[in-house]
Design an enzyme around this catalytic site. Sequence first.
Site, mmCIF file in Angstrom:
data_model
loop_
_atom_site.group_PDB
_atom_site.id
_atom_site.type_symbol
_atom_site.label_atom_id
_atom_site.label_comp_id
_atom_site.label_asym_id
_atom_site.label_seq_id
_atom_site.Cartn_x
_atom_site.Cartn_y
_atom_site.Cartn_z
ATOM 1 C CE LYS A 238 -57.611 65.597 -102.537
ATOM 2 N NZ LYS A 238 -57.835 66.956 -103.063
ATOM 3 N NE ARG A 272 -63.357 67.563 -98.495
ATOM 4 C CZ ARG A 272 -63.366 66.493 -99.282
ATOM 5 N NH1 ARG A 272 -62.216 65.920 -99.646
ATOM 6 N NH2 ARG A 272 -64.509 65.990 -99.714
#
Length: 307
Positions: A238, A272
């Site tokens: 991210k 995840r």
Amino acid sequence: MDDSSPRNLPAPPTITHPVRTIGARRFDFARDVAVMAVVNRTPDSFYDQGRTFALESAVAACIDAEEAGADWVDIGGAPFAPGPAIEAEEEADRVVPVVDAVRAASDVVISVDTFQAEVARRSIEAGADVVNDTTGLSDPDLPRVVADSDAHIVITHSLAVPRTPYPTPTYEDVAREVADYLEARVERALDAGIPAERIIVDPGHDLNKNTLHSLELTRRLGPIVALGYPTLVAVSNKDFIGESLDAPRAERVEGSLVAAALCIAQGARIIRMHNVRQSVAAVRMTQAILGLREPAYLRHNMGERND
């Protein structure tokens, strides 16, 4: 564990219903940490940029992820990022055939990354075990769809209307505010008839949060874990990783693994991730350090004669 158990490590999370049967698999989230692989059937996905948009590629990526050690595959048909709305019919046409094909080939846990009730309904009928809603139950019909099934629900913190921009986010205490939001959304799910033993929470790293907010959540996951539900974290590649390291998306793997390990140490139980093989190794090593799993084998300096 015996007297050789680790000392002065974070206490394991108190989860109200730690033992979960999700699809064909059983997890004890008091000790188990599940690796969720990301497979996006979109032409403009955040990380793979459409590499798994073709149906055959998406199915193969799911099977490859399981073979690499993933416990779970998360199939998405619409990006979270702002952009044109994707109608439920189009999104379902993307994800349902993948769910159907993977379920026919494997008992891996399947989740569908969607906020749309109709997509969730069709995916569950095709064999999905979990609905991963990154919009905090924005569709009022979604809780009923999940309640009427055996599926789990992931409730994620985010503030924007789906697929729309959000003004500069501000928080006085991001960890506390995220926890309060999730608690309120959990109550909404419970009121709709979803049992507590089928609820998972996710603080939503980077979703309507800047890098400082996501870093704060990573080091102060406690208020979210304290809600008493298995906590999922989606930290993989991210922007808060990239901005922290000055790293493009292709060079964020190491940072992602560190963030995941720190979250596990604070009680996260579902991770995840995009880079499955590296993530499985990092997760299993973190579990071993925390005393949550035994080493695969013991040989070094264990005999009468040691090297």
